[in-house]
Write an enzyme that holds these catalytic residues in place. Sequence first.
Site, PDB file in Angstrom:
ATOM      1  CB  ALA A   1       8.408   1.456   6.292  1.00 28.10           C
ATOM      2  CB  ALA A   2       3.399  -1.919   6.609  1.00 27.25           C
ATOM      3  N   GLY A   3       4.391  -1.323   3.714  1.00 27.03           N
ATOM      4  CA  GLY A   3       4.382  -1.628   2.276  1.00 27.03           C
ATOM      5  C   GLY A   3       5.801  -1.827   1.746  1.00 27.03           C
ATOM      6  CG  ASP A   4       8.558   1.354   1.754  1.00 27.30           C
ATOM      7  OD1 ASP A   4       7.970   1.383   0.656  1.00 27.30           O
ATOM      8  OD2 ASP A   4       8.802   2.383   2.406  1.00 27.30           O
TER       9      ASP A   4
HETATM   10  P1  ADP Z   1       1.120   0.458   2.825  1.00 27.22           P
HETATM   11  O1  ADP Z   1       2.079   0.529   3.966  1.00 27.22           O
HETATM   12  O2  ADP Z   1       1.780   0.625   1.491  1.00 27.22           O
HETATM   13  O3  ADP Z   1      -0.104   1.308   2.985  1.00 27.22           O
HETATM   14  P2  ADP Z   1      -0.416  -1.878   3.699  1.00 27.22           P
HETATM   15  O4  ADP Z   1      -0.973  -1.062   4.814  1.00 27.22           O
HETATM   16  O5  ADP Z   1      -1.392  -2.560   2.805  1.00 27.22           O
HETATM   17  O6  ADP Z   1       0.604  -1.075   2.774  1.00 27.22           O
HETATM   18  O7  ADP Z   1       0.534  -2.975   4.368  1.00 27.22           O
HETATM   19  C1  ADP Z   1       1.435  -3.768   3.610  1.00 27.22           C
HETATM   20  C2  ADP Z   1       1.474  -5.170   4.172  1.00 27.22           C
HETATM   21  O8  ADP Z   1       1.936  -5.128   5.539  1.00 27.22           O
HETATM   22  C3  ADP Z   1       0.130  -5.868   4.231  1.00 27.22           C
HETATM   23  O9  ADP Z   1      -0.179  -6.482   2.991  1.00 27.22           O
HETATM   24  C4  ADP Z   1       0.395  -6.898   5.334  1.00 27.22           C
HETATM   25  O10 ADP Z   1       1.133  -7.962   4.840  1.00 27.22           O
HETATM   26  C5  ADP Z   1       1.267  -6.116   6.311  1.00 27.22           C
HETATM   27  N1  ADP Z   1       0.464  -5.435   7.350  1.00 27.22           N
HETATM   28  C6  ADP Z   1       0.088  -4.146   7.384  1.00 27.22           C
HETATM   29  N2  ADP Z   1      -0.664  -3.889   8.483  1.00 27.22           N
HETATM   30  C7  ADP Z   1      -0.746  -5.050   9.171  1.00 27.22           C
HETATM   31  C8  ADP Z   1      -1.378  -5.453  10.385  1.00 27.22           C
HETATM   32  N3  ADP Z   1      -2.093  -4.598  11.122  1.00 27.22           N
HETATM   33  N4  ADP Z   1      -1.265  -6.753  10.773  1.00 27.22           N
HETATM   34  C9  ADP Z   1      -0.551  -7.634  10.035  1.00 27.22           C
HETATM   35  N5  ADP Z   1       0.059  -7.312   8.885  1.00 27.22           N
HETATM   36  C10 ADP Z   1      -0.025  -6.047   8.443  1.00 27.22           C
END
Ligand code: ADP
Length: 316
Positions: free
Chosen positions: A257-260
């Site tokens: 859910a980082a993307g969400d």
């Molecule tokens: P998804 O969850 O859709 O695969 P991402 O992995 O690109 O998307 O993560 C979405 C956003 O979350 C990133 O653009 C960043 O802002 C943040 N993020 C993800 N992983 C990290 C991390 N290890 N450290 C800091 N920010 C992170």
Amino acid sequence: MPKQVKSKPKVTVVGSFMMDLVVKAERRPAKGETLVGQEFGMFCGGKGANQAVAAARCCADVTMVGRVGDDIFGDKFFDALKSEGVETKYIIRDKENGTGIGTPVIDAHGDNSIIIIPRANTKMTPADVEKARDAIEKASALILQLEIPLDASEKAAEIARSNGVKVILNPAPARKIPESFLKKVDILTPNETEAQMLTGISVVDDEGAKKAAKKLLGMGVKDVIITLGGRGAMWASKAGFKTIPAFKVEKVIDTTAAGDAFIGGLSVALAEGKPMEDAIRFANACGGLAVTVMGAMPSLPKRECVEKTMCTGKCE
Ligand code: ADP
């Protein structure tokens, strides 16, 4: 003099609901075998519901549009969204199709495999979206994903576009999107895998991300933001490319859910009128905070934590 109350930015989400029935077991069962597992949990999810909650926790006035079944899972979603202050009156209860479910199996190594049965989500129609026209027209930003039928999402984009509402499309899970739809999108937000699947261009570094973003701009989208996990996000527009770095995270607990969280935060910041670069910085803080907590909805950060991160530069 009466105190002026600043109204909250309005965000509408047209998207999916997925109840995750999570099973933890030593290993996956072999063919024909019955295995005793260790843990079970039930969690509200689906990209639509997650992004609605993410925006609500960043203090937007959020309306969710979609379909759930007339079952206990549907009840749970109504309760969960209401407790987050999300408007639920445009959520349809499908009498024939149950609420979408996912059944992740997590083994002793933490490896995850999942079967998804979208059920009621697949029954969303342009006519359902039309019933929520008012909520779309009055919003400052509309968030869409690809877990409901494309024609329903495209209809929402059409209503938003003709009313000057910003259309944010999170192209997940990645699938082919008709150009007619892309032309109605203001901001496309794929992650690296999705950008690669949409363009056929390998996205493993900044060069690849730039090439993919350029191709997506050529398909008619105004702005492309490729999220780059721990590296942050790359923004591409007619004006050029800019990478906005992620915030520091001491320990990554769970990236679910980082993307969400990123998209929820982005929509709120843009609905508040922040310039794109500032909005991406805000969204990076949301995404970064989400990886410091286990789970999907529980990891979506509250506004005060996002603001603290923006001050200190660290996700804690
Ligand atoms: P998804 O969850 O859709 O695969 P991402 O992995 O690109 O998307 O993560 C979405 C956003 O979350 C990133 O653009 C960043 O802002 C943040 N993020 C993800 N992983 C990290 C991390 N290890 N450290 C800091 N920010 C992170």
